[in-house]
Write an enzyme that holds these catalytic residues in place. Structure first.
Site: not given
Ligand code: GRF
Length: 221
Positions: A95, A109, A111, A138, A147
């Site tokens: 972004l 978010n 991660h 996290s 991140d």
């Molecule tokens: C997850 O592993 C999240 O941590 C990362 O992207 C993935 C998304 O998975 N940011 P989903 O689309 O929620 O199943």
């Protein structure tokens, strides 16, 4: 927060979105998901939204010739719903500063690593390659660096003999589906905010992230 409104941004499967939809439906999160917006028309999460009766919107990044023009269109789509919180749930776009500033400290978010370790992509394979014994996920507020915003809550998982990236990802996802709804719940309950890149939880600025361990919350402060 009276009638807290959420907009969720996705690019893929949307299992975290589903966990949040379920937590709203069960009453755990006192909020409304006003819309789900995807940058990819094929994102599976759009069906999850429609099934739950939530407006499912596509803003296709390939139709814009720059990051700034896409972000401007995305902001316009989001702002129609006037959300209190913008939730990135597997949203695979970087972004712009203008976007982050527009939703000043109201974007979160998730991660799949124990930040600040393993920012970026392919975190499960990288954790295995590095010979780690612990991995996790996290939830953090979003700032201008990828991140790198203030971390609210982390969950740890053990890395076990025989794990590959898929097995490990599935173990981490199970925890993601607990900690992400929890953080959104706290925000909706007005127990959580971000002030100058610091997490404020129950009136106290956190020195370090909260930890979800053995199915309960640990405070390191
Ligand atoms: C997850 O592993 C999240 O941590 C990362 O992207 C993935 C998304 O998975 N940011 P989903 O689309 O929620 O199943």
């Amino acid at each position: 927060m009276a009638d807290c409104k959420l907009v969720v941004l996705i690019s893929g499967t949307g299992s975290n979105l589903q966990a949040i939809i379920d937590a709203v439906a069960s009453g755990q999160i006192p909020a409304t998901i006003a819309a789900v917006i995807s940058n990819r028309e094929q994102a599976g999460g759009l069906q999850r939204a429609s099934k739950a009766g939530i407006p499912a919107v596509v803003v296709d990044h390939t139709k814009y010739d720059s990051r700034d023009s896409f972000d401007a269109a995305l902001m316009q789509a989001i702002d129609q719903y006037a959300p209190d919180l913008v939730i990135l749930a597997g949203f695979m776009r970087i972004l712009s500063e203008a976007f982050v500033a527009h939703y000043n400290q109201r974007i979160v978010n998730i991660h799949p690593s124990l930040l600040p370790d393993l920012k970026g992509l392919h975190t499960h394979q990288r954790a295995l390659d590095a010979g780690y014994h612990k991995h996790g996920a996290s939830v953090h507020f979003v700032n201008n660096e990828l991140d790198s915003g203030a971390v609210v809550l982390q969950a740890e998982v053990d890395i076990l003999p025989g794990d590959d990236a898929d097995i490990l990802a599935a173990r981490v996802l199970e925890q993601e589906h607990i900690i992400y709804p929890l953080v959104v719940q706290w925000f909706a309950e007005q127990r959580l905010s971000c002030d100058n890149d610091r997490v404020v939880f129950d009136g106290t600025a956190l020195e370090s992230p909260l930890l979800w361990k053995n199915q309960s919350l640990e405070y390191a402060n």
